[in-house]
Every structure is written in structure tokens, then in C-alpha cells.
Design a protein around this motif. Sequence first.
Motif, PDB file in Angstrom:
ATOM      1  N   CYS A  23       0.834  -1.211   0.000  1.00  0.00           N
ATOM      2  CA  CYS A  23       0.000   0.000   0.000  1.00  0.00           C
ATOM      3  C   CYS A  23       0.865   1.255   0.000  1.00  0.00           C
ATOM      4  CB  CYS A  23      -0.926  -0.005   1.214  1.00  0.00           C
ATOM      5  SG  CYS A  23      -2.286  -1.185   1.121  1.00  0.00           S
ATOM      6  N   ALA A  26       1.956   2.070  -3.356  1.00  0.00           N
ATOM      7  CA  ALA A  26       0.897   2.433  -4.317  1.00  0.00           C
ATOM      8  C   ALA A  26       0.265   3.786  -4.032  1.00  0.00           C
ATOM      9  CB  ALA A  26      -0.186   1.356  -4.310  1.00  0.00           C
ATOM     10  N   THR A  27       0.375   4.272  -2.806  1.00  0.00           N
ATOM     11  CA  THR A  27      -0.306   5.521  -2.460  1.00  0.00           C
ATOM     12  C   THR A  27       0.403   6.204  -1.305  1.00  0.00           C
ATOM     13  OG1 THR A  27      -2.421   6.498  -1.748  1.00  0.00           O
ATOM     14  CG2 THR A  27      -1.862   4.355  -0.842  1.00  0.00           C
ATOM     15  N   ARG A  51     -10.767   3.014   4.194  1.00  0.00           N
ATOM     16  CA  ARG A  51     -10.773   1.628   3.718  1.00  0.00           C
ATOM     17  C   ARG A  51     -10.240   0.728   4.833  1.00  0.00           C
ATOM     18  NH1 ARG A  51      -9.877   2.527  -2.002  1.00  0.00           N
ATOM     19  NH2 ARG A  51     -11.484   4.066  -2.519  1.00  0.00           N
ATOM     20  N   HIS A 102      -2.018  -7.875  -5.718  1.00  0.00           N
ATOM     21  CA  HIS A 102      -2.322  -6.734  -6.581  1.00  0.00           C
ATOM     22  C   HIS A 102      -3.789  -6.345  -6.466  1.00  0.00           C
ATOM     23  CE1 HIS A 102      -2.220  -4.020 -10.015  1.00  0.00           C
ATOM     24  NE2 HIS A 102      -3.294  -4.647 -10.477  1.00  0.00           N
ATOM     25  N   SER A 103      -4.673  -7.342  -6.480  1.00  0.00           N
ATOM     26  CA  SER A 103      -6.103  -7.050  -6.372  1.00  0.00           C
ATOM     27  C   SER A 103      -6.447  -6.412  -5.034  1.00  0.00           C
ATOM     28  CB  SER A 103      -6.917  -8.340  -6.551  1.00  0.00           C
ATOM     29  OG  SER A 103      -6.707  -8.895  -7.825  1.00  0.00           O
ATOM     30  N   SER A 106      -5.025  -2.831  -4.899  1.00  0.00           N
ATOM     31  CA  SER A 106      -5.817  -1.986  -5.787  1.00  0.00           C
ATOM     32  C   SER A 106      -7.146  -1.603  -5.134  1.00  0.00           C
ATOM     33  CB  SER A 106      -6.060  -2.705  -7.109  1.00  0.00           C
ATOM     34  OG  SER A 106      -6.892  -1.938  -7.956  1.00  0.00           O
ATOM     35  N   ALA A 107      -7.788  -2.589  -4.506  1.00  0.00           N
ATOM     36  CA  ALA A 107      -9.068  -2.311  -3.841  1.00  0.00           C
ATOM     37  C   ALA A 107      -8.883  -1.352  -2.671  1.00  0.00           C
ATOM     38  CB  ALA A 107      -9.694  -3.618  -3.358  1.00  0.00           C
ATOM     39  N   THR A 109      -6.402   0.998  -2.333  1.00  0.00           N
ATOM     40  CA  THR A 109      -5.815   2.305  -2.640  1.00  0.00           C
ATOM     41  C   THR A 109      -6.426   3.014  -3.839  1.00  0.00           C
ATOM     42  OG1 THR A 109      -4.103   1.296  -4.046  1.00  0.00           O
ATOM     43  CG2 THR A 109      -3.616   1.529  -1.688  1.00  0.00           C
ATOM     44  N   SER A 110      -7.129   2.309  -4.698  1.00  0.00           N
ATOM     45  CA  SER A 110      -7.636   2.916  -5.932  1.00  0.00           C
ATOM     46  C   SER A 110      -8.568   4.090  -5.637  1.00  0.00           C
ATOM     47  CB  SER A 110      -8.384   1.869  -6.762  1.00  0.00           C
ATOM     48  OG  SER A 110      -8.903   2.451  -7.937  1.00  0.00           O
ATOM     49  N   GLY A 111      -8.228   5.240  -6.213  1.00  0.00           N
ATOM     50  CA  GLY A 111      -9.063   6.425  -6.069  1.00  0.00           C
ATOM     51  C   GLY A 111      -9.039   7.054  -4.699  1.00  0.00           C
TER      52      GLY A 111
END
Length: 335
Positions: A23, A26-27, A51, A102-103, A106-107, A109-111
Motif C-alpha cells: 500500500c 501504491a499511495t 478503507r 495486486h487485487s 488496488s481495492a 488504494t484505488s481512487g
Amino acid sequence: MFDPQILVVDPNLVRRRKVIEACAEATTAPALFATTLDDAYQLAEVHRPSRIAITAEFTRTGEFQALLDLIHYIGADVIVYGTDEECADRTVHQINDPRGMHSLVSALTSGLGLSRAPQKQARQMEAPSQVQVRPAMQGILLIGASTGGVTALETIVGQLPHDCPPVLIVQHMRPGFGDGLIRRLDSIGKPRVRAASDRVLLENGTVHVAAGNGRHLGVVQRGGLMTQLLDDANVSGHCPSVDVLFEHGARLAGKVPVAAALLTGMGADGAEGMCRLREAGAYTIAQDRDSSVVWGMPRVAAEMGGVDDVLPIDRIADALLHGPARCRKSTYQVR
């Protein structure tokens, strides 16, 4: 200020570290972790992450539903990972492949961005209705809470006027979480909220909180009313203990108007103290079953005959401020 947006709940050190590190790559959104559902509940109450990722093994425990209820209340997204079983709650996002890092990342951190925080804050601030402005009684307000208490305290403190009588609060909480609670309450309420310190004169518009500090909170009269911190052993299984605070309030109830509320929580801490308060002439309130996360402490106090009124959480602030006439009047003026 540290404002975590991601919470990872996983007892496995290696797996948890991989999720946190992925994480971070990614962000820039800050992340926290918890190894138990109890820690996760307290962190979620205090920090309100956007999240929350929970390993599947926790979903089979009885505490998971209580955490899920809190997650829904604060408006966070919840992701369960590492299971092939279908979760009954359709609001839960599932990542079934435990190797699917990855999934999962992504869930999580995405957006996710800082722009979500003002929206969440606005929604939280709108929830409590504002107390009608009326002259508040001169005296002290005492509050005790445990499991689920952070959310309940937000409702009460968010409804208090800036010049409310002095408020003293004991909240059962693990060490290290108290500062976050105090910052949270100070940010949403009109009164000043501070960590309870020893020998501080009580003033209108100030809330003193003892949470996870390992010292009992009391109140004494030394010319004026002032706080007192005590290093005694656990009372009713806790330090700080609600019973200690309420016992101190009972000693003052014949001289100073005292109103007290016992909020959601497991066990019986505060029940005996509330009985003493009522016997001494204080006005006493217990949070009702429907609005409590755990109807333990307030239920025991009511069963013991220590409660004047059992009220939903959104009515307690008004009742504390404008309690019945039987709450004794005093010539004492709070500084």
C-alpha cells in the motif's frame, strides 16, 4: 496531524507487513494495522479510516459483526481477503485469492485521496442535532463509557455549547489510543477538549478526558473544583475507572449540581458509582439498549436502581445540560 485512511486487520506478521508495504508503494495515504478485532474497533472509532481490509479468519468470530456495524456507521469500505467462502454481507468486497496482492492493494488504494476527508467530516458533523440553546445549569457533568463509547461521546460532545459546564469523561481504552480520541472530540465539538491532568481548576466550556492513561480521574473541591489524578490499582477491573469518577462526584453532589451519564460498554464499571450519585442527589442517566453497542454498564446501573432516566444517545446531552429540578441547586459558581 497523522490521519490514516487505510486500516489492515491481520494477525499474521509477514502477511500484514506485505500488505502495508504494498500500500505504501501504491499511495501516499497513511495506513494503520491491527492484530485483533478489539484493536481494530478502537482504531476505527478514533481514526475513521476510509478503507479497512480484514483477513477472512476474523469473519468467523462473534466480534466481527460489531466491527462491521461500526464500519458501516463511519462510512468506510471493507475488504475481506484470503477466503473462497461467500460472505453473507453484500456490502463487503471480497478478494478470494490470498496470493492476489495486486487485487487487494488496488481495492485498498484505488481512487483514495485526501479529497474524501472533508466529505466524511461533513457527514459526521451533520448527524447529531444541535441542542436548543438554553441557560445551562451551573455544576459538573460526568460521563463514563467503554465499548462503543467513542461514537457515543462524539454525539454528546458535538451537541454541547461552547460554555457548557465542566465535563469529566472516563473512556475505557487501550494505552496509546487516548490522544487520537481527544483530538477527534476537540475537532468536532464547541467546548475545548483536553487530556485530563492533575490539579486543574474546572472551567465552563472545557472537557477533561481520561482514556488509556493508566490513572483514575476524580474531582475535588480545593477552594474551587479541580481535577485529581490517582495512581491506585484497578477499580471494577479498570484504570481509569468510571466508578472512581462517580464516587468523587457523589461526595460533591450535596454542594454542587452534578449530572452523570453512563454510556455503552461491557461489564459493570460505573454502576455502583451511579447508585451513589443518585443517592447523593445527582441526576443520573443511562444510555438505552437500542443506541448502545453493548448494553452492559448502563443496564446494570438501571437494574441496581441508580438511574433516573434511560435515554437514547441523541437525547443525553440535552438531559445533562437541563436535567430535572431535583438536581440540587447551589450558590457555587464554576470559574
